[in-house]
Design an enzyme around this catalytic site. Structure first.
Site, PDB file in Angstrom:
ATOM      1  N   SER A 127      84.322 -17.193  64.258  1.00 45.44           N
ATOM      2  CA  SER A 127      84.774 -15.872  63.826  1.00 45.44           C
ATOM      3  C   SER A 127      84.655 -14.877  64.963  1.00 45.44           C
ATOM      4  O   SER A 127      83.770 -14.979  65.816  1.00 45.44           O
ATOM      5  CB  SER A 127      83.887 -15.426  62.664  1.00 45.44           C
ATOM      6  OG  SER A 127      84.058 -14.058  62.389  1.00 45.44           O
ATOM      7  N   TYR A 152      74.802 -14.369  58.372  1.00 45.96           N
ATOM      8  CA  TYR A 152      76.077 -15.102  58.363  1.00 45.96           C
ATOM      9  C   TYR A 152      76.683 -15.119  59.777  1.00 45.96           C
ATOM     10  O   TYR A 152      77.043 -16.169  60.302  1.00 45.96           O
ATOM     11  CB  TYR A 152      77.074 -14.458  57.378  1.00 45.96           C
ATOM     12  CG  TYR A 152      78.509 -14.783  57.713  1.00 45.96           C
ATOM     13  CD1 TYR A 152      79.048 -16.022  57.372  1.00 45.96           C
ATOM     14  CD2 TYR A 152      79.311 -13.882  58.423  1.00 45.96           C
ATOM     15  CE1 TYR A 152      80.355 -16.346  57.719  1.00 45.96           C
ATOM     16  CE2 TYR A 152      80.612 -14.199  58.771  1.00 45.96           C
ATOM     17  CZ  TYR A 152      81.129 -15.429  58.418  1.00 45.96           C
ATOM     18  OH  TYR A 152      82.409 -15.750  58.774  1.00 45.96           O
ATOM     19  N   LYS A 156      77.416 -18.329  62.766  1.00 46.32           N
ATOM     20  CA  LYS A 156      78.624 -18.660  63.541  1.00 46.32           C
ATOM     21  C   LYS A 156      78.263 -18.803  65.018  1.00 46.32           C
ATOM     22  O   LYS A 156      78.687 -19.727  65.701  1.00 46.32           O
ATOM     23  CB  LYS A 156      79.696 -17.583  63.357  1.00 46.32           C
ATOM     24  CG  LYS A 156      80.322 -17.559  61.978  1.00 46.32           C
ATOM     25  CD  LYS A 156      81.127 -18.824  61.699  1.00 46.32           C
ATOM     26  CE  LYS A 156      81.703 -18.871  60.304  1.00 46.32           C
ATOM     27  NZ  LYS A 156      82.153 -20.206  59.898  1.00 46.32           N
TER      28      LYS A 156
HETATM   29  C1  UD1 Z   1      84.142  -9.640  57.708  1.00 48.35           C
HETATM   30  C2  UD1 Z   1      83.186 -10.343  58.636  1.00 48.35           C
HETATM   31  C3  UD1 Z   1      83.861 -11.468  59.354  1.00 48.35           C
HETATM   32  C4  UD1 Z   1      84.527 -12.395  58.391  1.00 48.35           C
HETATM   33  C5  UD1 Z   1      85.520 -11.566  57.594  1.00 48.35           C
HETATM   34  C6  UD1 Z   1      86.299 -12.398  56.614  1.00 48.35           C
HETATM   35  C7  UD1 Z   1      81.487  -8.972  59.693  1.00 48.35           C
HETATM   36  C8  UD1 Z   1      81.159  -7.996  60.757  1.00 48.35           C
HETATM   37  N1  UD1 Z   1      82.723  -9.395  59.625  1.00 48.35           N
HETATM   38  O1  UD1 Z   1      85.077  -8.952  58.522  1.00 48.35           O
HETATM   39  O2  UD1 Z   1      82.929 -12.208  60.080  1.00 48.35           O
HETATM   40  O3  UD1 Z   1      85.176 -13.402  59.108  1.00 48.35           O
HETATM   41  O4  UD1 Z   1      84.803 -10.558  56.887  1.00 48.35           O
HETATM   42  O5  UD1 Z   1      85.474 -12.898  55.619  1.00 48.35           O
HETATM   43  O6  UD1 Z   1      80.654  -9.319  58.935  1.00 48.35           O
HETATM   44  N2  UD1 Z   1      87.059  -2.094  53.999  1.00 48.35           N
HETATM   45  C9  UD1 Z   1      87.236  -0.966  53.235  1.00 48.35           C
HETATM   46  N3  UD1 Z   1      87.084  -1.082  51.877  1.00 48.35           N
HETATM   47  C10 UD1 Z   1      86.789  -2.266  51.257  1.00 48.35           C
HETATM   48  C11 UD1 Z   1      86.621  -3.414  52.058  1.00 48.35           C
HETATM   49  C12 UD1 Z   1      86.752  -3.305  53.426  1.00 48.35           C
HETATM   50  O7  UD1 Z   1      87.495   0.114  53.757  1.00 48.35           O
HETATM   51  O8  UD1 Z   1      86.660  -2.283  50.030  1.00 48.35           O
HETATM   52  C13 UD1 Z   1      87.233  -2.012  55.458  1.00 48.35           C
HETATM   53  C14 UD1 Z   1      86.021  -2.437  56.247  1.00 48.35           C
HETATM   54  O9  UD1 Z   1      85.153  -1.365  56.424  1.00 48.35           O
HETATM   55  C15 UD1 Z   1      86.674  -2.925  57.544  1.00 48.35           C
HETATM   56  C16 UD1 Z   1      88.018  -3.484  57.086  1.00 48.35           C
HETATM   57  O10 UD1 Z   1      88.262  -2.897  55.811  1.00 48.35           O
HETATM   58  O11 UD1 Z   1      86.903  -1.848  58.393  1.00 48.35           O
HETATM   59  C17 UD1 Z   1      88.026  -4.982  56.948  1.00 48.35           C
HETATM   60  O12 UD1 Z   1      86.920  -5.365  56.165  1.00 48.35           O
HETATM   61  P1  UD1 Z   1      86.704  -6.862  55.657  1.00 48.35           P
HETATM   62  O13 UD1 Z   1      87.956  -7.360  55.031  1.00 48.35           O
HETATM   63  O14 UD1 Z   1      85.459  -6.871  54.836  1.00 48.35           O
HETATM   64  O15 UD1 Z   1      86.499  -7.706  56.975  1.00 48.35           O
HETATM   65  P2  UD1 Z   1      85.485  -7.470  58.198  1.00 48.35           P
HETATM   66  O16 UD1 Z   1      84.304  -6.688  57.765  1.00 48.35           O
HETATM   67  O17 UD1 Z   1      86.284  -6.983  59.343  1.00 48.35           O
END
Ligand code: UD1
Length: 342
Positions: A127, A152, A156
């Site tokens: 990842s 987690y 990785k």
């Molecule tokens: C996370 C994990 C990554 C994993 C990926 C897919 C970390 C740092 N990253 O990525 O290792 O491979 O999930 O499972 O742990 N967001 C919102 N509202 C929400 C959900 C998310 O604003 O309800 C935003 C988050 O703040 C982020 C973006 O959307 O900026 C993407 O979030 P998310 O889909 O959870 O993925 P990552 O956190 O990037």
């Protein structure tokens, strides 16, 4: 004779899409999954897409005896794609030992069996989380890794090291670590996709569940980042594009085209999109209005990351092809099918 590939975690989100692409490419696939976060029904849907139901064995690869017995019974396996792992970032903070035990021991059991049964090739599901918040963007494979924000993420990073060190010590082994950016979307048939248990932690499943009426409102985590619209930026990659890269990685290993025993590739699109761009892009491609509010930043989130994909483009001859709007639409079509929405 078809070549036989073991896909661990093959009923999961990325695993199931990869099984489809492997079968389409003419491989014989054996799936091992403990079904801790997926369902055996996925196998029927894979069969609907490809006409071929993968062989399935249900057990946990953290169980050394069962893993050994499996390899004893399947002597024709030539390569492994290892997806099986616990993957909820928040949960990993609360039950770290479960994450370390499950994710690290599974890989070590597989490596033991690779040596014992002479299975040379492994593609490992890593990842972009290993980069943390990089100092320079976009990130290449040489960008230094940073301390993980969660157990987690640490699994990785440590698993990459376990694989690399094992290959160094056993030159008959070969491995490729694929560092995924943010996989989203679903198969164009809407027969397989991402089905999180409980409240989705990831952005796109939360969006599609909100659009489907299961959740009231999306929380956008932070609008005060140093980005054009203030929301955080990620590199969202279509899961089918991602799955295809695994087939190429497998071919590379089976045909001895790898340059080193252990190689790493970034799998992203090379484009960064903000959370608000994803929300707006979803509305535009589906015509569904979303209810969202801006809330505080989420602990552990980084500000921005996107991939430099040059190495994967040039060396694997692979490139992400499916655009963001088509990808978001595929995620919506999948959610609609699962919820029975017309
Ligand atoms: C996370 C994990 C990554 C994993 C990926 C897919 C970390 C740092 N990253 O990525 O290792 O491979 O999930 O499972 O742990 N967001 C919102 N509202 C929400 C959900 C998310 O604003 O309800 C935003 C988050 O703040 C982020 C973006 O959307 O900026 C993407 O979030 P998310 O889909 O959870 O993925 P990552 O956190 O990037």
């Amino acid at each position: 004779m078809k070549k036989q590939i073991l896909v661990t975690g093959g009923t999961g989100y990325i695993g199931s899409h990869t099984v489809v692409e492997l079968e389409n490419a003419g491989y014989d696939v054996v799936v091992v999954d403990d079904l801790s976060n997926s369902s055996a029904d996925v196998l029927d849907n894979i069969e609907k897409i490809t006409g071929q139901k993968p062989v399935f064995e249900q057990f946990s690869l953290a169980d050394a005896e069962k893993t050994d017995d499996f390899f004893n019974r399947y002597p024709k396996i030539e390569a492994i794609i290892h997806f099986a792992a616990s993957k909820a970032v928040g949960e990993s903070v609360n039950i770290p030992l479960h994450y370390y035990r499950n994710n690290l021991v599974s890989l070590m059991n597989l490596l033991d069996c690779q040596k014992k049964y002479g299975v040379a090739n492994m593609v490992f599901s890593s990842s972009c989380t290993v980069y943390g918040q990089p100092d320079k963007l976009p990130v290449t494979e040489d960008t230094p890794r940073k301390d993980a924000e969660s157990p987690y993420g640490n699994t990785k990073r440590v698993n990459e090291d376990i694989l690399e060190d094992s290959i160094k010590a056993n030159p008959e082994l070969k491995g490729i670590a694929l560092r995924y950016f943010n996989p989203i979307g679903a198969h164009p048939t809407a027969l397989i996709g991402e089905l999180p248990l409980g409240v989705p932690q990831n952005l796109v499943p939360f969006i599609t569940q909100t659009a489907a009426g299961l959740r009231e409102q999306i929380s956008v985590f932070g609008d005060d980042y140093d980005t054009p619209d203030g929301s955080a930026i990620r590199d969202y990659i279509n899961v089918v594009d991602l799955a295809k890269a695994h087939v190429i990685a497998i071919e590379r290993l089976l045909e001895n085209k790898n340059k080193d025993g252990y190689e790493i590739f970034n799998l992203g699109t090379g484009n960064g999109y903000s959370v608000l761009e994803i929300v707006n892009g979803f509305e535009k491609s589906t015509g569904v209005k979303l209810n969202y509010k801006i809330v505080d930043r989420r602990a552990g989130d980084i500000e921005k990351i996107w991939a430099d994909t040059t190495y994967a483009n040039e060396e694997l001859g692979w490139k992400a092809e499916i655009g963001l709007e088509e990808t978001l639409l595929s995620a919506w079509n999948w959610e609609k099918r699962v919820r029975g929405i017309e």
